[in-house]
Write an enzyme that holds these catalytic residues in place. Structure first.
Site, short mmCIF file in Angstrom:
data_model
loop_
_atom_site.label_atom_id
_atom_site.label_comp_id
_atom_site.label_asym_id
_atom_site.label_seq_id
_atom_site.Cartn_x
_atom_site.Cartn_y
_atom_site.Cartn_z
N THR A 190 -13.48 -20.92 18.47
CA THR A 190 -12.20 -20.22 18.31
C THR A 190 -12.43 -18.70 18.32
OG1 THR A 190 -11.51 -22.05 16.91
CG2 THR A 190 -10.15 -20.07 16.80
N ASN A 191 -11.50 -17.99 18.95
CA ASN A 191 -11.59 -16.53 19.04
C ASN A 191 -10.86 -15.81 17.93
OD1 ASN A 191 -13.17 -15.86 21.33
ND2 ASN A 191 -11.57 -16.67 22.66
N VAL A 224 -9.33 -26.50 24.98
CA VAL A 224 -10.79 -26.39 24.90
C VAL A 224 -11.39 -27.65 24.26
CG1 VAL A 224 -12.73 -25.07 23.95
CG2 VAL A 224 -10.72 -23.87 24.82
N ARG A 259 -8.66 -10.85 22.36
CA ARG A 259 -9.17 -11.90 21.45
C ARG A 259 -9.04 -11.44 19.99
NH1 ARG A 259 -12.62 -11.66 25.93
NH2 ARG A 259 -12.83 -13.63 27.05
N ARG A 293 -20.53 -16.56 33.71
CA ARG A 293 -19.68 -15.86 34.70
C ARG A 293 -20.48 -14.79 35.43
NH1 ARG A 293 -14.75 -15.54 30.32
NH2 ARG A 293 -13.64 -17.38 31.06
N HIS A 306 -18.12 -11.29 22.24
CA HIS A 306 -17.44 -12.05 23.30
C HIS A 306 -16.04 -11.44 23.38
CE1 HIS A 306 -15.66 -15.24 25.63
NE2 HIS A 306 -14.87 -15.60 24.64
N SER A 335 -20.20 -19.65 19.97
CA SER A 335 -20.49 -19.84 21.41
C SER A 335 -20.84 -18.51 22.07
CB SER A 335 -19.33 -20.52 22.11
OG SER A 335 -18.16 -19.79 21.92
N ARG A 362 -23.77 -14.63 35.85
CA ARG A 362 -24.77 -15.22 36.74
C ARG A 362 -24.11 -15.72 38.02
NH1 ARG A 362 -27.77 -19.44 33.07
NH2 ARG A 362 -29.09 -19.71 34.91
N ASP A 399 -19.65 -15.89 29.09
CA ASP A 399 -19.65 -14.62 29.81
C ASP A 399 -20.91 -14.49 30.68
OD1 ASP A 399 -17.65 -12.98 27.59
OD2 ASP A 399 -18.89 -14.63 26.91
N VAL A 433 -14.55 -15.07 18.48
CA VAL A 433 -15.58 -16.02 18.05
C VAL A 433 -16.66 -15.39 17.17
CG1 VAL A 433 -16.98 -15.82 20.18
CG2 VAL A 433 -17.07 -17.89 18.85
N ALA A 442 -5.17 -20.40 17.09
CA ALA A 442 -4.34 -19.79 18.13
C ALA A 442 -5.22 -19.33 19.28
CB ALA A 442 -3.60 -18.59 17.54
P1 NAD Z 1 -4.82 -24.73 22.12
O1 NAD Z 1 -3.63 -24.04 21.57
O2 NAD Z 1 -4.68 -25.54 23.36
O3 NAD Z 1 -5.46 -25.70 21.00
C1 NAD Z 1 -5.66 -25.33 19.68
C2 NAD Z 1 -5.56 -26.59 18.84
O4 NAD Z 1 -5.88 -26.26 17.49
C3 NAD Z 1 -4.16 -27.21 18.82
O5 NAD Z 1 -4.23 -28.56 19.25
C4 NAD Z 1 -3.75 -27.10 17.35
O6 NAD Z 1 -2.93 -28.19 16.91
C5 NAD Z 1 -5.10 -27.09 16.66
N1 NAD Z 1 -5.04 -26.54 15.30
C6 NAD Z 1 -4.46 -25.37 14.89
N2 NAD Z 1 -4.61 -25.24 13.57
C7 NAD Z 1 -5.30 -26.32 13.13
C8 NAD Z 1 -5.76 -26.74 11.85
N3 NAD Z 1 -5.50 -26.03 10.75
N4 NAD Z 1 -6.46 -27.91 11.79
C9 NAD Z 1 -6.69 -28.64 12.88
N5 NAD Z 1 -6.28 -28.29 14.12
C10 NAD Z 1 -5.58 -27.15 14.23
O7 NAD Z 1 -5.94 -23.61 22.30
P2 NAD Z 1 -7.23 -23.69 23.26
O8 NAD Z 1 -6.88 -23.19 24.61
O9 NAD Z 1 -7.85 -25.03 23.09
O10 NAD Z 1 -8.15 -22.57 22.59
C11 NAD Z 1 -8.71 -22.80 21.30
C12 NAD Z 1 -9.49 -21.57 20.84
O11 NAD Z 1 -10.67 -21.41 21.66
C13 NAD Z 1 -8.70 -20.25 20.98
O12 NAD Z 1 -8.94 -19.43 19.87
C14 NAD Z 1 -9.28 -19.64 22.25
O13 NAD Z 1 -9.12 -18.24 22.28
C15 NAD Z 1 -10.73 -20.06 22.09
N6 NAD Z 1 -11.57 -19.98 23.31
C16 NAD Z 1 -12.84 -19.55 23.12
C17 NAD Z 1 -13.68 -19.42 24.19
C18 NAD Z 1 -15.10 -18.95 23.96
O14 NAD Z 1 -15.87 -18.70 24.91
N7 NAD Z 1 -15.50 -18.78 22.71
C19 NAD Z 1 -13.22 -19.74 25.48
C20 NAD Z 1 -11.92 -20.20 25.64
C21 NAD Z 1 -11.09 -20.31 24.53
#
Ligand code: NAD
Length: 318
Positions: free
Chosen positions: A121-122, A16, A90, A153, A177, A145, A155, A150, A124, A82
């Protein structure tokens, strides 16, 4: 006044964070983009790759740093932590990611005390609430966010069903979310017309088939992340574009209505929880959420969504 040299910090260089960095770079919204990740090598690699495209984009500075890199940022976008694995919800991520936030929020705010924090991050909504509490920032400067993705999606799926441009579909998913989110069918419209009046297919349907068609659309929205994660491991393109839209609303002081996650009070008996509701977003962050008039059923579902989130918050050990 809008800043002529906007700076955006991205925490987390994963799917992300790095996809957002790419989308932000191509948008030309930021003059400075800093990426912070506990895996410094990954952050540096992403920045090198992005910098090699600068001759095709806009003059920008893109670099990796520690948390000190957040200094002077207008917005800090938090994607660290994570992500869902296949079969996980989530909210399964809550304890692990709350612990990460406990470590990183104090560091972010020590370097960027004036920034707007945008949580991705979720789960969220819960992490937005935790960020608000840990930071002590005014509520307008802590944004999740929410259901922006959602709603996009939603729309898109309505637009496909009705054969119309998704930009002319005005419809919101609100609440968590996540699994308790809900569609606001009562005021969904296309150019001001109710969907069942506009839609050629729905017009032909009896009310039972119409209800089924609309239910299928919402089920697809709700299950979209599960389907994408099963197919390719993670979701990142659409959320990155949603984040660009939120960033644009803030940096360009647009007063855009976006269903971000914000602290709710005194709305249908809901208090002290962050969840997604259409809100006015500008240079100050969230100016206010819109007090939509909901149907009885929607009100009941929104209250259930809020209660579910509050229950989880009560059980977090920090
Ligand atoms: P990812 O595993 O690819 O990336 C997460 C990154 O966070 C990694 O690079 C990791 O090294 C880093 N990280 C972890 N702990 C850290 C810390 N203490 N300090 C600095 N960096 C740290 O995951 P992703 O696919 O990029 O998803 C990230 C988050 O976004 C997840 O929680 C996911 O569920 C969420 N997400 C939210 C939405 C939304 O609409 N809100 C949509 C998609 C994903």
């Amino acid at each position: 006044m809008t800043n002529t040299k906007p700076k955006v910090a991205i925490i987390g260089a994963g799917n992300v964070g790095s996809t957002f960095a790419f989308a932000l770079l191509t948008s030309g919204l930021a003059r400075e983009i800093v990426i912070v990740d506990r895996d410094g090598k990954k952050a540096q690699g992403e920045c090198m790759d992005l910098n090699h495209g600068l001759s095709f984009t806009h003059p920008s500075q893109v670099y990796a740093a520690g948390f000190e890199g957040c200094a002077d940022s207008d917005i800090v976008i938090i994607t660290a932590g994570a992500r869902q694995k296949e079969g996980q919800t989530r909210t399964d991520l809550v304890q692990a990611n709350a612990e990460i936030f406990k470590l990183i929020i104090p560091q972010i705010i020590s370097y960027a005390p004036e920034a707007i924090l945008l949580v991705v991050t979720n789960p969220v909504d819960i992490l937005t609430y935790i960020t608000l509490k840990i930071s002590g920032f005014p509520k307008r400067r802590v944004i999740g966010s929410g259901t922006v993705l959602d709603s996009s999606r939603f729309r898109y799926l309505i637009s496909e069903h009705c054969h119309v441009d998704p930009r002319n579909v005005h419809a919101y998913i609100i609440g968590e979310h996540g699994d308790t989110e809900l569609p606001v069918w009562s005021n969904a419209n296309i150019g001001g017309m109710k969907i069942e009046q506009f839609c050629p297919t729905c017009k032909e349907f009896d009310s039972c088939r119409r209800t089924k068609a609309l239910k299928r659309i919402f089920d697809e929205v709700k299950n979209a992340a599960y389907k994408i994660i099963e197919a390719k491991g993670a979701t990142y393109y659409a959320v990155a574009l949603a984040l660009v839209k939120i960033t644009e609303a803030i940096l360009r002081d647009q007063n855009s209505v976006l269903p971000v996650s914000t602290l709710i009070s005194d709305y249908y008996g809901i208090d002290d929880v962050c969840l997604g509701l259409p809100s006015i977003v500008n240079r100050n962050g969230v100016e206010q959420f819109l007090r939509l008039a909901l149907s009885d059923e929607e009100e009941k579902r929104l209250r259930h969504s809020a209660e579910t989130l509050k229950d989880i918050i009560r059980r977090i050990i920090l």
